[in-house]
Design an enzyme around this catalytic site. Structure first.
Site, PDB file in Angstrom:
ATOM      1  N   LYS A   1      51.134 -12.580  -4.803  1.00 57.34           N
ATOM      2  CA  LYS A   1      49.935 -13.423  -4.826  1.00 57.34           C
ATOM      3  C   LYS A   1      48.790 -12.692  -5.528  1.00 57.34           C
ATOM      4  O   LYS A   1      48.506 -11.535  -5.225  1.00 57.34           O
ATOM      5  CB  LYS A   1      49.527 -13.796  -3.406  1.00 57.34           C
ATOM      6  CG  LYS A   1      48.441 -14.863  -3.304  1.00 57.34           C
ATOM      7  CD  LYS A   1      48.283 -15.311  -1.853  1.00 57.34           C
ATOM      8  CE  LYS A   1      47.349 -16.504  -1.717  1.00 57.34           C
ATOM      9  NZ  LYS A   1      45.954 -16.133  -1.984  1.00 57.34           N
TER      10      LYS A   1
ATOM     11  N   THR B   1       0.825  -1.213   0.000  1.00 62.80           N
ATOM     12  CA  THR B   1       0.000   0.000   0.000  1.00 62.80           C
ATOM     13  C   THR B   1       0.857   1.260   0.000  1.00 62.80           C
ATOM     14  O   THR B   1       0.541   2.241  -0.689  1.00 62.80           O
ATOM     15  CB  THR B   1      -0.940   0.003   1.216  1.00 62.80           C
ATOM     16  OG1 THR B   1      -1.864  -1.083   1.096  1.00 62.80           O
ATOM     17  CG2 THR B   1      -1.715   1.303   1.313  1.00 62.80           C
TER      18      THR B   1
ATOM     19  N   SER C   1      47.150 -10.165  -1.685  1.00 63.18           N
ATOM     20  CA  SER C   1      47.446 -10.358  -0.280  1.00 63.18           C
ATOM     21  C   SER C   1      48.145  -9.137   0.285  1.00 63.18           C
ATOM     22  O   SER C   1      48.913  -8.472  -0.400  1.00 63.18           O
ATOM     23  CB  SER C   1      48.335 -11.591  -0.088  1.00 63.18           C
ATOM     24  OG  SER C   1      48.754 -11.703   1.258  1.00 63.18           O
TER      25      SER C   1
END
Length: 466
Positions: free
Chosen positions: A324, A101, A318
């Site tokens: 990495k 509503t 990392s």
């Protein structure tokens, strides 16, 4: 700051003059602060609401229950909203009590105030054009809101299916690029039999492409709407010709093949189409997640894992390990998948919670479906552009894995027998010798025969020696 005073059954409220919404919207903003996600977060829902209101106004004018000048003003206001105007004034939280509503009244009030200004009146002068009596004429939240929801989900499906198609094409291109890269297939993470990297990526493309049609099938169910049913599907407070006209006008305005539900009472409480769509989205998400799992495995290492493909490096991986690089794009897609699965559970529970002639939990259903579709669309595009298109094959690593695997012994079973093949495989594992070396050493086959039987043509598809 100038203000205006509006009144509803609970009393008066002072609103800033610059707001296009009214008192009932403000009450909903005050009451519902749950997700922090307003209706405007999903423009397709705002557009759909405006289309429903425009179609209703035109149908009401057609049957003579709404003055033509009011209908024209409402339609003009709706056209502006459909084109993108005033979306920031659709401010109610997507999750709300009242079966939608507050969302319906947010639309009614914005449209009413915009229409009032088109007629030369002040915002809030509802004696001239009223949110309920005029914009919401012949409607209830219980038919206007579900109809807008069905329409908005069809709009949201368009960019999603395009994103799936684009991702499928990118995977097909990689399939063609890697068609000559022979590698080991694996079952249960153990060496199985050889295949090509191209076959693997072609499989990814096919499994995702299937769901373009599945999602389209779900959207076809959303074309059946309960507009004209008003409160519970009986059509109370509507002209006998209103429903057919309103649905026809909505189909024309939206460009979607909208049709009236065959039984409006059933359609007013049934959430089956939403559940079906949610299931299709979950199905697609699970497939997408499995592909991302595979990409992470295939790229693992890169020196101490499978390392058969290299994903494009997107960012350092990392804060402590130099050099990495992580598979961040597939990881993000996996997390999207988990959220879509959770959303499907929420939709299922909400759909089951319906009672008698209405389901009051529909706002959460709509929120979760729109959210799932948007997340999946973004995930597909991200995966395509930031991962798939930049993948490279490690041809040497793939070849090493094939040469060192005992899985190629499967190709020799019809020629040396299962018992001999099992014995050779076990000996290869314990001795470190290759299958080729052991088969030749025992005189089971000669080099020419092995070359034929272990050729890509023999191992990668059905093969009959001539």
């Amino acid at each position: 700051m100038t203000t205006r005073i509006e009144h509803d059954l609970l009393g008066d409220m002072t609103l800033p003059s610059e707001t296009w919404y009214g008192i009932q919207t403000q009450r909903a903003v005050d009451n519902f602060q749950i997700t922090g996600v307003p209706i405007s977060h999903f423009p397709e829902l705002v557009r759909a609401l405006a289309m429903v209101k425009s179609a209703a106004a035109k149908a009401n004018a057609d049957v003579g229950v709404l003055e033509p000048r009011k209908a024209e003003a409402i339609q003009s206001a709706c056209a502006e909203i459909i084109d993108g105007a005033l979306h920031e004034h659709f401010v109610v939280d997507l999750i709300q009590g009242g079966a939608g509503t507050s969302t319906n009244m947010n639309a009614n009030e914005v449209i009413a105030n915009l229409a009032l200004t088109r007629l030369g009146f002040e915002k809030g002068d509802y004696a001239k054009l009223h949110p309920n009596d005029d914009v919401n004429r012949s409607q209830s939240t219980n038919d206007a809101y579900p109809t807008a929801a069905c329409l908005s989900l069809q709009f949201a499906a368009e960019p999603l299916t395009q994103a799936i198609a684009d991702l499928k094409t990118a995977l097909e291109h990689k399939g063609a690029e890697f068609a000559d890269v022979v590698k080991m297939g694996r079952t249960q993470l153990q060496d199985a039999v050889p295949m090509t990297l191209g076959q693997e990526f072609e499989g990814f493309a096919v499994t995702l492409g299937e769901d373009i049609e599945r999602i389209a099938e779900a959207c076809r169910l959303l074309c059946e709407v309960n507009l004209g049913g008003t409160a519970i599907g009986t059509g109370i407070n509507t002209h006998p010709q209103y429903q057919a006209l309103a649905v026809r006008h909505l189909a024309t305005l939206s460009g979607k093949p909208i049709v009236p539900a065959s039984n409006l009472v059933e359609a007013s409480s049934d959430m089956g189409a939403f559940v079906f769509l949610s299931g299709m989205l979950k199905r697609f998400a699970i497939k997408l997640g499995k592909i991302c799992n595979d990409l992470r495995l295939l790229s693992s290492g890169p020196r101490t894992g499978l390392g058969e493909i290299a994903l494009p490096a997107m960012q350092p991986g990392s804060s402590i390990m130099p050099g990495k690089v992580n598979p961040v794009i597939p990881e993000a897609v996996n997390q999207t998948v988990y959220q879509v699965i959770a959303n499907d559970l929420a939709v299922s529970l909400a759909a089951e919670a319906g009672q008698l002639q209405l389901n009051a939990m529909e706002p959460m259903i709509v929120y979760n479906l729109l959210n799932s579709m948007r997340m999946l669309c973004s995930a597909c595009t991200m995966l395509q552009t930031r991962c798939i298109e930049g993948i490279e094959a490690n041809r040497e690593q793939c070849a090493r894995h094939v040469d060192n695997s005992i899985g190629i012994i499967t190709a020799l079973v019809p020629h040396i027998g299962y018992s001999n093949a099992s014995r050779i495989a076990t000996k290869a594992l314990t001795s470190g010798a290759t299958v080729r070396e052991l088969v030749i050493g025992e005189g089971l086959l000669d080099e020419a025969q092995l070359d034929r039987l272990l050729s890509p043509q023999a191992m990668l598809a059905p093969f009959q020696e001539t």
